[in-house]
Design an enzyme around this catalytic site. Sequence first.
Site, PDB file in Angstrom:
ATOM      1  N   ALA A 238       0.805  -1.240   0.000  1.00 45.47           N
ATOM      2  CA  ALA A 238       0.000   0.000   0.000  1.00 45.47           C
ATOM      3  C   ALA A 238       0.830   1.279   0.000  1.00 45.47           C
ATOM      4  O   ALA A 238       0.264   2.365   0.109  1.00 45.47           O
ATOM      5  CB  ALA A 238      -0.985   0.034   1.167  1.00 45.47           C
ATOM      6  N   GLY A 240       2.316   2.574  -2.581  1.00 43.28           N
ATOM      7  CA  GLY A 240       1.873   3.303  -3.767  1.00 43.28           C
ATOM      8  C   GLY A 240       0.489   3.892  -3.599  1.00 43.28           C
ATOM      9  O   GLY A 240       0.227   5.029  -4.016  1.00 43.28           O
TER      10      GLY A 240
END
Length: 297
Positions: A238, A240
Amino acid sequence: MKTIYIIGSINVDFTTTVNKIPITGETVNGSNFFISFGGKGANQAVACARQGMNPFFIGCVGDDMYGQQIIEKFGQMNINTTHISTVPGSTGSAIIILENDNNRIIVTPGANHDITYANIRNGLKSACDGDILLLQMEIPIDMVEYAIEIAKSKNMILVLNAAPAHHIKPSHYKMIDYLIINEIEAQQLSDSLDLQTAVRNLEKQGVKHVIITMGSLGVMTKSNVIPAYRVKSVDTTAAGDTFVGTLVAKIATQCPLENALLYANAASALSVMKYGAQPSIPKKEEIEKFILNHQSI
């Protein structure tokens, strides 16, 4: 301040840590097993909410034990759940294996592939000129393209996180205001191994702003490379999504793009220092403190 609409995936994440990935037929011991909520769309909505936004979410969960839990959790975070539909079957899921701070993920779409044209049309009915639509590619591609068309008909600001990478109609690229992709996705969508060439190729297709995330190397745009913060990473799951959702929240406040990118970089750095997808996404106060501390070093 602009209203943010997010159409995307909602998953339940099953995460375990291993010292080595098993080969075919091999069994290895894992540790630190935990269950949390994830999905690119959901993670990005949480990142927006933790910056003080109240995003509208459009998507589907299953009628299993997790669907209602997710809707309730979203409501507690001031994410508007009016257009999250409950459908027969299972909520989307992800099996996440962490090895040496890197992850391998197996996604089962479940209810995420049950989203319909009507869901999208009804969910965007209240959207106005200048509002923001954030999309990813963990829902069927025809739904993504339909949402792009609806957004542009309403003159919304369109942000596409093209992950996982999937080509869309050539005419749709010129409708994208911000295309956010990682290095591999940039190469796949632009047919170029050189990232600067990838940016140019995608902008030639009509994309207004191409933003390439490069992990520990930072973020590349047409005019700049913004370095990442150096931190001790324990779980990149997560990271990104944290970057994308936080960036969109800053765009909604009309923050200058370079400043917004620096801020989103800090959010992403904080996220890799914790385990889990949504549990690792930092709040506004944490990011501001982190940036202040790093400025004084």
